[in-house]
Design an enzyme around this catalytic site. Sequence first.
Site, PDB file in Angstrom:
ATOM      1  N   TYR A   1      -9.870   4.306  -6.046  1.00 37.94           N
ATOM      2  CA  TYR A   1      -8.415   4.121  -6.073  1.00 37.94           C
ATOM      3  C   TYR A   1      -7.928   3.818  -7.487  1.00 37.94           C
ATOM      4  CZ  TYR A   1      -3.832   2.106  -4.883  1.00 37.94           C
ATOM      5  OH  TYR A   1      -2.488   1.832  -4.812  1.00 37.94           O
TER       6      TYR A   1
ATOM      7  N   SER B   1      -0.792   1.429  -9.982  1.00 40.18           N
ATOM      8  CA  SER B   1      -1.317   0.179  -9.426  1.00 40.18           C
ATOM      9  C   SER B   1      -1.780  -0.738 -10.546  1.00 40.18           C
ATOM     10  CB  SER B   1      -2.493   0.463  -8.491  1.00 40.18           C
ATOM     11  OG  SER B   1      -3.156  -0.742  -8.119  1.00 40.18           O
TER      12      SER B   1
END
Length: 272
Positions: free
Chosen positions: A159, A146
Amino acid sequence: MGLLEGKVAVVTGAGGVIGSDTARLLAQEGARLVLTDLATSRVDEIAGELTEAGHEAVSVVGDITAEETAESIIGRTMSTFGRLDILDNNAGATYLSPQDGDLLGTTRELWEISTSINVTAPMLLCKHAVPAMIAGGGGSIVNISSGQSLRGDIRNTAYAAGKGALNSLTQHIAVQYGPQGVRCNAIAPGLIVGEDRLASFPAQVKEMFEPNCSIQRLGRPRDISNAVLYLGSDLSSYVTGQVITVDGGITRQLATVGPSRAMALAPINTKE
Protein backbone atom coordinates in the site's frame (compact mmCIF):
# COMPACT_ATOMS: atom_id res chain seq x y z
CA MET A 1 -22.53 31.06 -4.82
CA GLY A 2 -20.32 28.05 -4.07
CA LEU A 3 -16.60 27.77 -4.63
CA LEU A 4 -17.16 25.21 -7.39
CA GLU A 5 -20.13 26.76 -9.17
CA GLY A 6 -20.09 25.70 -12.83
CA LYS A 7 -17.38 23.07 -12.33
CA VAL A 8 -17.65 19.34 -13.04
CA ALA A 9 -15.89 16.80 -10.81
CA VAL A 10 -15.21 13.07 -10.97
CA VAL A 11 -14.84 11.35 -7.59
CA THR A 12 -13.57 7.75 -7.48
CA GLY A 13 -14.24 5.53 -4.48
CA ALA A 14 -17.35 7.65 -3.96
CA GLY A 15 -19.13 4.92 -2.02
CA GLY A 16 -16.54 4.97 0.76
CA VAL A 17 -16.38 7.07 3.92
CA ILE A 18 -14.06 9.78 2.57
CA GLY A 19 -15.34 9.62 -1.02
CA SER A 20 -19.00 10.03 -0.07
CA ASP A 21 -18.24 12.94 2.25
CA THR A 22 -16.16 14.59 -0.47
CA ALA A 23 -18.99 14.14 -2.95
CA ARG A 24 -21.43 15.83 -0.57
CA LEU A 25 -19.13 18.78 0.08
CA LEU A 26 -18.27 19.34 -3.60
CA ALA A 27 -21.97 19.22 -4.48
CA GLN A 28 -22.81 21.72 -1.74
CA GLU A 29 -20.20 24.05 -3.24
CA GLY A 30 -21.86 23.88 -6.66
CA ALA A 31 -20.06 21.09 -8.53
CA ARG A 32 -21.81 18.69 -10.86
CA LEU A 33 -20.59 15.20 -10.14
CA VAL A 34 -19.73 11.88 -11.71
CA LEU A 35 -19.33 9.34 -8.92
CA THR A 36 -17.70 5.98 -9.43
CA ASP A 37 -17.03 2.88 -7.35
CA LEU A 38 -17.07 -0.90 -7.50
CA ALA A 39 -19.98 -1.08 -5.05
CA THR A 40 -23.15 -0.52 -7.09
CA SER A 41 -25.67 0.01 -4.30
CA ARG A 42 -23.53 2.43 -2.29
CA VAL A 43 -22.48 4.73 -5.13
CA ASP A 44 -26.02 4.76 -6.55
CA GLU A 45 -27.28 5.64 -3.09
CA ILE A 46 -24.93 8.64 -2.79
CA ALA A 47 -25.81 9.89 -6.29
CA GLY A 48 -29.51 9.49 -5.50
CA GLU A 49 -29.14 11.33 -2.21
CA LEU A 50 -27.44 14.26 -3.94
CA THR A 51 -29.99 14.35 -6.75
CA GLU A 52 -32.84 14.41 -4.22
CA ALA A 53 -31.17 17.37 -2.54
CA GLY A 54 -31.22 19.27 -5.83
CA HIS A 55 -27.66 18.63 -7.01
CA GLU A 56 -26.56 17.14 -10.34
CA ALA A 57 -24.87 13.76 -9.88
CA VAL A 58 -24.60 10.56 -11.88
CA SER A 59 -23.03 7.26 -10.87
CA VAL A 60 -20.79 4.93 -12.88
CA VAL A 61 -19.95 1.47 -11.57
CA GLY A 62 -16.79 -0.21 -12.77
CA ASP A 63 -13.25 -1.44 -12.20
CA ILE A 64 -11.02 1.61 -12.65
CA THR A 65 -7.89 -0.55 -12.94
CA ALA A 66 -9.09 -1.39 -16.48
CA GLU A 67 -8.24 1.29 -19.03
CA GLU A 68 -11.52 0.91 -20.88
CA THR A 69 -13.37 1.71 -17.64
CA ALA A 70 -11.23 4.78 -16.95
CA GLU A 71 -11.78 5.97 -20.50
CA SER A 72 -15.53 5.37 -20.28
CA ILE A 73 -15.81 7.34 -17.01
CA ILE A 74 -14.19 10.39 -18.60
CA GLY A 75 -16.27 9.85 -21.73
CA ARG A 76 -19.47 9.70 -19.66
CA THR A 77 -18.45 12.90 -17.89
CA MET A 78 -17.95 14.74 -21.18
CA SER A 79 -21.13 13.40 -22.78
CA THR A 80 -23.22 14.27 -19.70
CA PHE A 81 -21.76 17.60 -18.64
CA GLY A 82 -19.56 18.70 -21.53
CA ARG A 83 -16.46 19.43 -19.47
CA LEU A 84 -14.19 18.16 -16.69
CA ASP A 85 -12.62 20.47 -14.12
CA ILE A 86 -11.74 18.26 -11.13
CA LEU A 87 -10.59 14.66 -10.83
CA ASP A 88 -10.46 13.33 -7.26
CA ASN A 89 -8.60 10.00 -7.33
CA ASN A 90 -9.89 8.86 -3.96
CA ALA A 91 -10.22 5.08 -4.40
CA GLY A 92 -7.62 3.04 -2.51
CA ALA A 93 -6.81 -0.55 -1.56
CA THR A 94 -7.30 -0.14 2.18
CA TYR A 95 -9.38 -3.33 2.30
CA LEU A 96 -6.16 -5.32 1.73
CA SER A 97 -4.61 -4.04 4.95
CA PRO A 98 -5.18 -7.25 6.98
CA GLN A 99 -3.04 -9.19 4.46
CA ASP A 100 -0.56 -6.42 3.67
CA GLY A 101 2.21 -6.95 6.21
CA ASP A 102 6.00 -6.81 5.99
CA LEU A 103 8.11 -7.44 2.88
CA LEU A 104 8.71 -11.16 3.44
CA GLY A 105 4.99 -11.76 3.78
CA THR A 106 4.11 -9.79 0.65
CA THR A 107 2.96 -11.98 -2.21
CA ARG A 108 3.26 -10.91 -5.83
CA GLU A 109 -0.51 -11.22 -6.20
CA LEU A 110 -1.21 -8.86 -3.29
CA TRP A 111 1.45 -6.43 -4.58
CA GLU A 112 -0.08 -6.33 -8.05
CA ILE A 113 -3.66 -5.91 -6.82
CA SER A 114 -2.67 -3.17 -4.37
CA THR A 115 -0.55 -1.17 -6.78
CA SER A 116 -3.09 -1.55 -9.58
CA ILE A 117 -5.67 0.22 -7.40
CA ASN A 118 -3.37 2.73 -5.71
CA VAL A 119 -1.30 3.93 -8.66
CA THR A 120 -2.29 2.28 -11.97
CA ALA A 121 -5.96 3.30 -11.74
CA PRO A 122 -5.15 6.96 -10.95
CA MET A 123 -2.63 6.98 -13.81
CA LEU A 124 -5.25 5.70 -16.26
CA LEU A 125 -7.85 8.21 -15.12
CA CYS A 126 -5.32 11.05 -15.32
CA LYS A 127 -4.27 9.91 -18.80
CA HIS A 128 -7.83 10.28 -20.09
CA ALA A 129 -8.77 13.29 -17.92
CA VAL A 130 -5.87 15.56 -18.87
CA PRO A 131 -6.89 16.02 -22.55
CA ALA A 132 -10.47 16.79 -21.47
CA MET A 133 -9.22 19.34 -18.95
CA ILE A 134 -6.92 20.98 -21.47
CA ALA A 135 -9.80 21.23 -23.96
CA GLY A 136 -11.81 23.09 -21.31
CA GLY A 137 -9.02 25.51 -20.42
CA GLY A 138 -7.47 23.60 -17.51
CA GLY A 139 -8.37 21.68 -14.40
CA SER A 140 -7.26 20.25 -11.08
CA ILE A 141 -6.31 16.67 -10.24
CA VAL A 142 -6.31 15.66 -6.58
CA ASN A 143 -4.70 12.30 -5.79
CA ILE A 144 -5.43 10.82 -2.37
CA SER A 145 -2.13 9.39 -1.14
CA SER A 146 -1.27 8.34 2.43
CA GLY A 147 0.92 9.36 5.33
CA GLN A 148 2.36 5.85 5.12
CA SER A 149 4.00 6.82 1.82
CA LEU A 150 6.14 9.36 3.70
CA ARG A 151 7.57 7.21 6.52
CA GLY A 152 8.59 3.60 7.12
CA ASP A 153 6.26 1.19 8.93
CA ILE A 154 6.12 -2.48 9.91
CA ARG A 155 3.00 -3.16 7.80
CA ASN A 156 1.14 -2.05 4.66
CA THR A 157 4.27 -2.43 2.52
CA ALA A 158 2.50 -2.73 -0.84
CA TYR A 159 0.00 0.00 0.00
CA ALA A 160 2.69 2.48 1.04
CA ALA A 161 4.84 1.72 -2.01
CA GLY A 162 1.91 2.30 -4.34
CA LYS A 163 1.06 5.58 -2.67
CA GLY A 164 4.72 6.62 -2.87
CA ALA A 165 4.56 6.02 -6.63
CA LEU A 166 1.37 8.10 -6.71
CA ASN A 167 3.27 11.00 -5.11
CA SER A 168 5.86 10.82 -7.88
CA LEU A 169 3.17 10.57 -10.56
CA THR A 170 1.54 13.67 -9.07
CA GLN A 171 4.70 15.72 -9.46
CA HIS A 172 5.34 14.53 -13.02
CA ILE A 173 1.80 15.41 -14.15
CA ALA A 174 2.08 18.83 -12.51
CA VAL A 175 5.29 19.59 -14.41
CA GLN A 176 4.19 18.12 -17.74
CA TYR A 177 0.77 19.77 -18.02
CA GLY A 178 1.03 22.90 -15.88
CA PRO A 179 1.67 25.04 -18.99
CA GLN A 180 -1.70 23.82 -20.36
CA GLY A 181 -3.53 24.85 -17.19
CA VAL A 182 -3.70 21.47 -15.44
CA ARG A 183 -2.72 21.41 -11.78
CA CYS A 184 -2.00 18.16 -9.92
CA ASN A 185 -1.58 17.74 -6.16
CA ALA A 186 -1.78 14.91 -3.65
CA ILE A 187 -3.21 14.73 -0.14
CA ALA A 188 -1.54 12.40 2.38
CA PRO A 189 -4.11 11.68 5.12
CA GLY A 190 -3.32 10.40 8.57
CA LEU A 191 -5.70 8.03 10.38
CA ILE A 192 -9.24 8.97 9.33
CA VAL A 193 -12.24 7.58 11.20
CA GLY A 194 -15.86 8.02 10.13
CA GLU A 195 -18.24 9.71 12.57
CA ASP A 196 -20.27 6.49 12.85
CA ARG A 197 -17.18 4.56 14.02
CA LEU A 198 -15.83 6.99 16.61
CA ALA A 199 -17.80 5.55 19.53
CA SER A 200 -16.75 1.97 18.79
CA PHE A 201 -13.19 2.69 17.65
CA PRO A 202 -10.60 0.57 19.55
CA ALA A 203 -9.40 2.54 22.56
CA GLN A 204 -5.83 1.27 22.39
CA VAL A 205 -5.43 2.43 18.78
CA LYS A 206 -6.87 5.82 19.68
CA GLU A 207 -4.48 6.07 22.64
CA MET A 208 -1.55 5.22 20.35
CA PHE A 209 -2.37 7.88 17.76
CA GLU A 210 -3.76 10.88 19.61
CA PRO A 211 -0.70 11.71 21.78
CA ASN A 212 1.48 11.53 18.67
CA CYS A 213 -0.58 14.14 16.82
CA SER A 214 0.02 17.83 17.41
CA ILE A 215 -3.74 18.26 17.00
CA GLN A 216 -4.72 15.60 19.48
CA ARG A 217 -7.70 13.92 17.88
CA LEU A 218 -8.36 11.36 15.19
CA GLY A 219 -8.95 12.62 11.66
CA ARG A 220 -12.46 12.94 10.26
CA PRO A 221 -13.56 12.48 6.63
CA ARG A 222 -14.38 16.19 6.42
CA ASP A 223 -10.72 17.02 7.12
CA ILE A 224 -9.84 15.39 3.80
CA SER A 225 -12.91 16.68 1.96
CA ASN A 226 -12.02 20.26 2.92
CA ALA A 227 -8.54 19.78 1.48
CA VAL A 228 -9.99 18.37 -1.77
CA LEU A 229 -12.32 21.38 -1.98
CA TYR A 230 -9.39 23.76 -1.55
CA LEU A 231 -7.24 22.02 -4.16
CA GLY A 232 -10.13 21.69 -6.60
CA SER A 233 -11.16 25.33 -6.32
CA ASP A 234 -9.56 28.49 -7.65
CA LEU A 235 -8.38 29.29 -4.11
CA SER A 236 -5.38 27.04 -4.89
CA SER A 237 -4.76 28.34 -8.42
CA TYR A 238 -1.01 28.75 -7.72
CA VAL A 239 -0.57 25.39 -5.97
CA THR A 240 0.65 22.37 -7.94
CA GLY A 241 2.99 19.40 -7.59
CA GLN A 242 2.52 19.27 -3.82
CA VAL A 243 1.99 16.36 -1.43
CA ILE A 244 0.01 17.97 1.38
CA THR A 245 -0.21 16.10 4.68
CA VAL A 246 -3.56 16.27 6.46
CA ASP A 247 -2.72 14.22 9.53
CA GLY A 248 -2.90 16.39 12.64
CA GLY A 249 0.88 16.77 12.52
CA ILE A 250 1.74 13.12 13.21
CA THR A 251 4.44 13.02 10.50
CA ARG A 252 5.98 16.26 11.79
CA GLN A 253 6.20 15.39 15.48
CA LEU A 254 9.19 13.69 17.08
CA ALA A 255 8.42 10.27 18.52
CA THR A 256 9.49 11.54 21.94
CA VAL A 257 6.88 14.31 22.15
CA GLY A 258 3.93 12.15 23.20
CA PRO A 259 5.79 10.39 26.06
CA SER A 260 7.34 13.72 27.10
CA ARG A 261 3.92 15.32 27.41
CA ALA A 262 2.65 12.34 29.39
CA MET A 263 5.57 12.57 31.81
CA ALA A 264 5.37 16.37 31.91
CA LEU A 265 9.12 16.61 31.41
CA ALA A 266 10.77 19.88 32.35
CA PRO A 267 12.42 21.92 29.57
CA ILE A 268 15.97 20.84 28.73
CA ASN A 269 18.99 23.14 28.91
CA THR A 270 17.33 25.83 31.03
CA LYS A 271 19.32 27.91 33.47
CA GLU A 272 18.76 27.60 37.19
